[in-house]
Design an enzyme around this catalytic site. Structure first.
Site, PDB file in Angstrom:
ATOM      1  CG  HIS A 121      -0.330   0.044   2.624  1.00 55.73           C
ATOM      2  ND1 HIS A 121       0.250   0.947   3.198  1.00 55.73           N
ATOM      3  CD2 HIS A 121      -0.059  -1.024   3.352  1.00 55.73           C
ATOM      4  CE1 HIS A 121       0.745   0.692   4.103  1.00 55.73           C
ATOM      5  NE2 HIS A 121       0.690  -0.480   4.395  1.00 55.73           N
ATOM      6  CG  ASP A 122      -0.258   4.235   1.245  1.00 54.60           C
ATOM      7  OD1 ASP A 122      -1.337   5.023   0.536  1.00 54.60           O
ATOM      8  OD2 ASP A 122      -0.605   3.528   2.254  1.00 54.60           O
ATOM      9  N   GLY A 139       4.982  -0.885   2.931  1.00 47.32           N
ATOM     10  CA  GLY A 139       4.133   0.103   2.516  1.00 47.32           C
ATOM     11  C   GLY A 139       5.061   1.360   2.479  1.00 47.32           C
TER      12      GLY A 139
END
Length: 262
Positions: A121-122, A139
């Site tokens: 994520h991200d 992440g």
């Protein structure tokens, strides 16, 4: 029109561009948009608020756009955005973002992502990147353009890798890796510059020489990071192309909150 295998599931609301190919037993979610000419392999799941650009090749058994592996995630409509011309091989996993960091995981253009790679994520990935098999990105990792990550490498969350940098096989990155620098080991240690990659991208010998000079300043003179940044800043003015490389390095080092691989 799109070519959809009879066994594939395309949920109502999904948007498919011209000449998109959906393979056997693939699943395409309701909030997915896929650009012209992209192919989705057999048994691949594309879900979440995922946007995929043109002419991508996503191979079988990939998981694209699943929710982030973050316990803080509470079902917010975060996104995964994939650019154009990427190759994503078997069993890769790309997750959507979190609201703690803008809500978007982003992959640029013309990237080559080998099998079993995880992009958490991200993450923010530039273009023309190669990530070899089974490399894992935590992440919030940022990769610049033309980065090469060797197979089975691991990148700690929030680490940044500068443009044209390179890691060897099974490298563990827990600090930022500056532009142009090659690193290897567990933990990673700087080895030199990615001279061969720069030659392939048309860098002149003079421009490569200045990159080497920046590397010597950071890694061979025994300077503090602050003193190294000051000395690199004094290199500006030799040439327009060289100045762009100096600015790239200075911008990266100025934001190195985790410290750099030394």
């Amino acid at each position: 029109m799109a070519s959809i295998h009879p066994t594939a599931i395309v949920e109502s609301g999904a948007e498919l561009g011209e000449n998109v190919t959906i393979g056997p037993y693939a699943t395409i979610g309701a909030h997915v948009r896929i650009g012209e000419g992209t192919s989705i392999g057999a048994h691949t799941v594309v879900e979440g608020h995922t946007t995929i650009g043109r002419d991508n090749r996503i191979f079988q058994f990939a998981s694209i756009g699943a929710m982030p592996q973050d316990k803080k995630y509470a079902g917010e409509p975060t996104e995964l955005i994939i650019g154009d011309g990427n190759t994503i091989r078997e069993f890769c996993t790309l997750n959507t973002g979190t609201v703690q960091d803008g809500g978007v995981t982003r992959l640029g253009d013309d990237n080559w992502i080998m099998a079993y790679v995880h992009i958490a994520h991200d993450c923010r990935l530039g273009s023309h990147i190669i990530i070899a098999n089974a490399t894992q990105l935590g992440g919030h990792v940022h990769l610049g353009d033309w980065v090469f990550l060797g197979g089975l490498s691991g990148v700690h969350q929030f680490v940044r890798v500068g443009a044209h940098a390179m890691t060897g096989f099974q490298t563990r990155l827990s600090q930022d890796l500056p532009p142009f620098v090659t690193a290897a080991g567990n933990p990673a240690e700087a080895q030199g510059i990615n001279a061969e990659g720069l030659k392939r991208r048309g860098y002149t010998p003079e421009r490569i020489a200045q990159v080497k000079q920046m590397h010597r300043t950071l890694y061979r003179k025994g300077l503090t990071l602050a003193a190294g940044i000051a000395e690199i800043g004094a290199m500006k003015g030799a040439s327009a192309e060289g100045d762009a490389d100096v600015e790239l390095m200075l911008g990266f080092l100025g934001d190195a909150s985790r410290g750099i691989v030394r």
